[in-house]
Design an enzyme around this catalytic site. Structure first.
Site, mmCIF file in Angstrom:
data_model
loop_
_atom_site.group_PDB
_atom_site.id
_atom_site.type_symbol
_atom_site.label_atom_id
_atom_site.label_comp_id
_atom_site.label_asym_id
_atom_site.label_seq_id
_atom_site.Cartn_x
_atom_site.Cartn_y
_atom_site.Cartn_z
ATOM 1 N N ASN A 12 -9.112 20.411 -40.110
ATOM 2 C CA ASN A 12 -10.292 19.556 -40.171
ATOM 3 C C ASN A 12 -10.799 19.559 -41.610
ATOM 4 O O ASN A 12 -11.429 20.523 -42.041
ATOM 5 C CB ASN A 12 -11.352 20.106 -39.194
ATOM 6 C CG ASN A 12 -12.656 19.335 -39.269
ATOM 7 O OD1 ASN A 12 -12.736 18.298 -39.919
ATOM 8 N ND2 ASN A 12 -13.683 19.859 -38.611
ATOM 9 N N HIS A 96 -17.431 18.092 -32.381
ATOM 10 C CA HIS A 96 -17.471 19.185 -33.363
ATOM 11 C C HIS A 96 -18.910 19.671 -33.536
ATOM 12 O O HIS A 96 -19.856 18.887 -33.433
ATOM 13 C CB HIS A 96 -16.907 18.698 -34.705
ATOM 14 C CG HIS A 96 -16.745 19.828 -35.671
ATOM 15 N ND1 HIS A 96 -17.780 20.280 -36.447
ATOM 16 C CD2 HIS A 96 -15.688 20.630 -35.929
ATOM 17 C CE1 HIS A 96 -17.350 21.316 -37.171
ATOM 18 N NE2 HIS A 96 -16.084 21.544 -36.877
ATOM 19 N N GLU A 166 -15.021 26.917 -30.771
ATOM 20 C CA GLU A 166 -15.464 27.227 -32.130
ATOM 21 C C GLU A 166 -16.893 27.771 -32.085
ATOM 22 O O GLU A 166 -17.856 26.982 -32.051
ATOM 23 C CB GLU A 166 -15.444 25.969 -32.994
ATOM 24 C CG GLU A 166 -14.091 25.320 -33.104
ATOM 25 C CD GLU A 166 -14.018 24.398 -34.326
ATOM 26 O OE1 GLU A 166 -13.300 24.742 -35.255
ATOM 27 O OE2 GLU A 166 -14.712 23.385 -34.341
HETATM 28 P P1 PGA Z 1 -13.954 26.705 -40.941
HETATM 29 O O1 PGA Z 1 -14.254 25.412 -40.041
HETATM 30 O O2 PGA Z 1 -12.483 27.042 -40.729
HETATM 31 O O3 PGA Z 1 -14.243 26.274 -42.352
HETATM 32 O O4 PGA Z 1 -14.847 27.796 -40.456
HETATM 33 C C1 PGA Z 1 -13.679 25.254 -38.772
HETATM 34 C C2 PGA Z 1 -14.129 23.961 -38.155
HETATM 35 O O5 PGA Z 1 -15.276 23.550 -38.377
HETATM 36 O O6 PGA Z 1 -13.358 23.305 -37.428
#
Ligand code: PGA
Length: 249
Positions: A12, A96, A166
């Site tokens: 992402n 997200h 997440e």
């Molecule tokens: P990060 O983000 O790996 O920078 O913590 C993950 C995401 O938001 O999908």
């Protein structure tokens, strides 16, 4: 990870990149070999999707980071799944945490987007996750089950859906969930799917982890029984991403 479920790594990119920076990212992506039995899906900013799609190696796919819930109309600045399909983009990230918490997207809207994207033939990476205070108050399960239900109510074909767990406190903070913390929630989510949808969906749906995944922690996280891959933010802009797509090798 399970032999029955294909490993899945999403990158992402969020609102990062320029043609010059993307050329650098494409170089390390295109120089790498996608390991067997692994899906690799990169999600550049919407405006760069065609640029990346035209230049990315055929072993990797592209994804949008968001889309709207109807096909066309007076919705200034929005993008529909039909438009993404028209460009050959098959995947979209929905729900997200930044969409939820910076842009105020509700479970209801995310459910509607999931439904429309699937109806239009897209594949969806649907994100869920609790905030720090919710975890500290012992509400993790309640929160992720509620988010999961809002998504599940809108899914007919689970083969087109990847769930990304997440925890919000782990996104972009450098604070990763421990492998045990991730495994615990993934196992509960899988059990929820088995009980509330059916056991086959529970067994076959990929549940990936996101939140400060990097080249160092990916192996331990990826070796957990119910962690089927990752959604990677910051590290997806760096060659570390290649280590992460190989976490299972
Ligand atoms: P990060 O983000 O790996 O920078 O913590 C993950 C995401 O938001 O999908």
């Amino acid at each position: 990870m399970s032999a029955d479920r294909k490993f899945f790594v999403g990158g992402n990119w969020k609102m990062n990149g320029s043609k010059e920076a993307i050329n650098g990212i494409l170089q390390f992506l295109n120089d790498s070999k996608v390991p067997a039995n692994t899906d690799v899906v990169c999600a550049p900013p919407m405006v760069y999707l065609p640029y990346v799609k035209e230049r990315l190696q055929s072993g990797m796919q592209v994804s949008a980071q968001n889309c709207y819930k109807v096909a066309s109309g007076a919705f200034t600045a929005e993008t529909s799944p039909a438009m993404l399909k028209d460009l050959g983009v098959d995947w979209v990230i929905l729900g997200h945490s930044e969409r939820r918490h910076v842009f105020g997207e509700t479970d209801e809207l995310i459910g509607q987007k999931v439904k429309h994207a699937l109806d239009e033939g897209m594949k969806v990476i649907a994100c869920i996750g609790e905030q720090l205070q919710e975890r500290e108050n012992g509400l993790t399960e309640e929160v992720v089950f509620k988010q999961m239900k809002a998504i599940a109510n809108n899914v007919n074909d689970w083969s087109k859906v990847v769930i990304a767990y997440e925890p919000v406190w782990a996104i972009g903070t450098g604070k990763t969930a421990s492998p045990e913390q991730a495994q615990e929630v993934h196992a509960r989510l899988r059990a929820w799917m088995s009980e509330n949808i059916n056991p086959a969906v529970g067994q076959s749906t990929r549940i990936i982890y996101g939140g400060s995944v990097n080249a160092k922690n990916c192996q331990n996280l990826g070796s957990q029984a119910d962690v089927d891959g990752f959604l990677v933010g910051g590290a997806s802009l760096k060659p570390d991403f290649i280590t992460i797509i190989n976490a299972r090798c």
